[in-house]
Design an enzyme around this catalytic site. Structure first.
Site, PDB file in Angstrom:
ATOM      1  N   LYS A  53      19.851 -22.736 -15.042  1.00 28.99           N
ATOM      2  CA  LYS A  53      20.460 -23.598 -16.067  1.00 28.99           C
ATOM      3  C   LYS A  53      21.725 -22.939 -16.619  1.00 28.99           C
ATOM      4  O   LYS A  53      22.741 -23.588 -16.825  1.00 28.99           O
ATOM      5  CB  LYS A  53      19.454 -23.871 -17.200  1.00 28.99           C
ATOM      6  CG  LYS A  53      18.366 -24.834 -16.802  1.00 28.99           C
ATOM      7  CD  LYS A  53      17.213 -24.899 -17.794  1.00 28.99           C
ATOM      8  CE  LYS A  53      16.101 -25.795 -17.259  1.00 28.99           C
ATOM      9  NZ  LYS A  53      14.891 -25.820 -18.064  1.00 28.99           N
ATOM     10  N   GLN A  97      12.443 -23.375 -23.229  1.00 27.62           N
ATOM     11  CA  GLN A  97      11.756 -23.444 -21.937  1.00 27.62           C
ATOM     12  C   GLN A  97      10.243 -23.436 -22.150  1.00 27.62           C
ATOM     13  O   GLN A  97       9.704 -22.612 -22.878  1.00 27.62           O
ATOM     14  CB  GLN A  97      12.188 -22.262 -21.047  1.00 27.62           C
ATOM     15  CG  GLN A  97      11.668 -22.311 -19.624  1.00 27.62           C
ATOM     16  CD  GLN A  97      12.221 -23.479 -18.799  1.00 27.62           C
ATOM     17  OE1 GLN A  97      13.326 -23.947 -19.030  1.00 27.62           O
ATOM     18  NE2 GLN A  97      11.451 -23.942 -17.837  1.00 27.62           N
ATOM     19  N   ASP A 120      15.856 -32.067 -23.999  1.00 30.64           N
ATOM     20  CA  ASP A 120      14.733 -32.418 -23.134  1.00 30.64           C
ATOM     21  C   ASP A 120      14.248 -33.842 -23.384  1.00 30.64           C
ATOM     22  O   ASP A 120      13.470 -34.368 -22.586  1.00 30.64           O
ATOM     23  CB  ASP A 120      13.554 -31.479 -23.431  1.00 30.64           C
ATOM     24  CG  ASP A 120      13.584 -30.217 -22.588  1.00 30.64           C
ATOM     25  OD1 ASP A 120      13.905 -30.311 -21.394  1.00 30.64           O
ATOM     26  OD2 ASP A 120      13.263 -29.144 -23.138  1.00 30.64           O
TER      27      ASP A 120
HETATM   28  N1  GUN Z   1       9.277 -26.398 -18.056  1.00 28.55           N
HETATM   29  C1  GUN Z   1       9.133 -27.129 -16.916  1.00 28.55           C
HETATM   30  N2  GUN Z   1       9.939 -28.213 -16.943  1.00 28.55           N
HETATM   31  C2  GUN Z   1      10.593 -28.179 -18.123  1.00 28.55           C
HETATM   32  C3  GUN Z   1      11.575 -29.024 -18.715  1.00 28.55           C
HETATM   33  O1  GUN Z   1      11.985 -30.064 -18.168  1.00 28.55           O
HETATM   34  N3  GUN Z   1      12.014 -28.634 -19.940  1.00 28.55           N
HETATM   35  C4  GUN Z   1      11.553 -27.517 -20.574  1.00 28.55           C
HETATM   36  N4  GUN Z   1      12.038 -27.227 -21.773  1.00 28.55           N
HETATM   37  N5  GUN Z   1      10.658 -26.701 -20.038  1.00 28.55           N
HETATM   38  C5  GUN Z   1      10.181 -27.046 -18.819  1.00 28.55           C
END
Ligand code: GUN
Length: 300
Positions: A53, A97, A120
């Site tokens: 990311k 995350q 998200d």
């Molecule tokens: N962990 C696995 N997928 C995601 C996601 O789309 N967003 C976040 N914040 N954590 C994750």
């Protein structure tokens, strides 16, 4: 006949190129999109997702910063950091995350992020808006899958779309999105889960089958209707001493067999994953534009 392979890497790259231009234009107007990512602990797959990311942000010109907190971090410390980013007018997006260590409530953390900076789309306000079909930030994986379908001109309208898995991150929001009376949606949706028992009678009826159960290769060829579109959301890390990283990424679908039955299919890696990452960038730019009153949010 072998299925068309839906190339998430290529579509995501196209999105990044568009965003790169858009961000350069925003910068000229004094708007510098900024995303704050928070990683708690040392979970290897979370670390690798966060690193990707960060790299994506650098690539397109988003100011992407990652705060790494120790596994033992208290909920209070994390909430204080989120409050600081909420109050910082230069920050347009926040992403924590998941999963988080056991001492921290994910529910509390998600609710603490300002809905206006919730990249998200997990905040109850954004989920509520999404269910109502109103303006919101869409969760990145479901939005990425919808974009992939659009790119390949696979219109869910009137189709039977079956989702296997009911997670808050993928299964539930994608099912809601696909049932909306909107373009690139309007499907008849079935959601299967661990309480469904044998999912085969459902999956075999799917025109579009979305595997989001988190179980390696659980969707076998005999579970797929000939000619169906198969979207594999699985990102299962299997130990592999021969791989450089020590693990191998496998999906929820038995790809080799499924591609002989399906009309189109996403690979793992290189299908849904890159689209999720691209949508995080899109959400961040959307938020930055909203903060700078350069554009409103679009509808899901
Ligand atoms: N962990 C696995 N997928 C995601 C996601 O789309 N967003 C976040 N914040 N954590 C994750």
């Amino acid at each position: 006949m072998s299925a068309q392979i839906m190339d998430g890497n290529a579509i995501a790259e196209k999105i990044r190129q568009q965003l790169e231009k858009e961000i350069a234009d925003l910068q000229g107007k004094g708007c510098f999109p900024r995303l704050e990512v928070i990683l708690v602990g040392e979970e290897p797959s979370s670390k690798s997702y966060v690193a990707m990311k960060q790299k994506d942000c650098e690539r397109v010109g988003i100011l992407g910063q990652t705060t790494r907190l120790q596994e033992e971090t208290s909920e209070e410390t994390l909430l204080a950091l989120i409050a600081r980013f909420n109050d910082d007018a230069a920050v347009h997006g926040i992403l924590v995350q998941l999963p988080l260590p056991g001492q921290i409530s994910e529910e509390k953390v998600i609710a603490a992020i300002s809905p206006d900076k919730d990249m998200d789309g997990f905040h109850p306000v954004n989920i509520g808006r999404m269910v109502a079909g109103a303006d919101c930030f869409l969760p990145c994986t479901p939005a990425g899958i919808q974009e992939l379908l659009k790119e390949y001109q696979i219109d869910p309208r009137g189709k039977h779309l079956v989702v296997v898995g009911r997670s808050n991150i993928v299964g539930k929001p994608f099912a809601i999105m696909m049932m909306q009376k909107k373009p690139w949606a309007n499907a008849t949706v079935t959601v299967c889960h661990t309480g469904s028992g044998d999912v085969r009678p459902y999956t075999r009826q799917a025109d579009i089958l979305v595997a989001a159960a988190g179980r390696p290769a659980m969707i076998t060829a005999d579970m797929i209707k000939p000619g169906a579109v198969v979207i594999d959301v699985g990102a299962n890390h299997l130990d592999d001493p021969q791989a450089k990283s020590g693990y191998r990424l496998v999906g929820d679908v038995d790809f080799a067999a499924a591609k002989e039955i399906a009309s189109a299919i996403t690979p793992v890696p290189g299908g849904v994953g890159p689209m999720t990452r691209a949508f995080l960038l899109k959400n961040t730019v959307k938020s930055a534009k909203k903060f700078h009153k350069l554009e409103g949010l679009s509808r899901p």
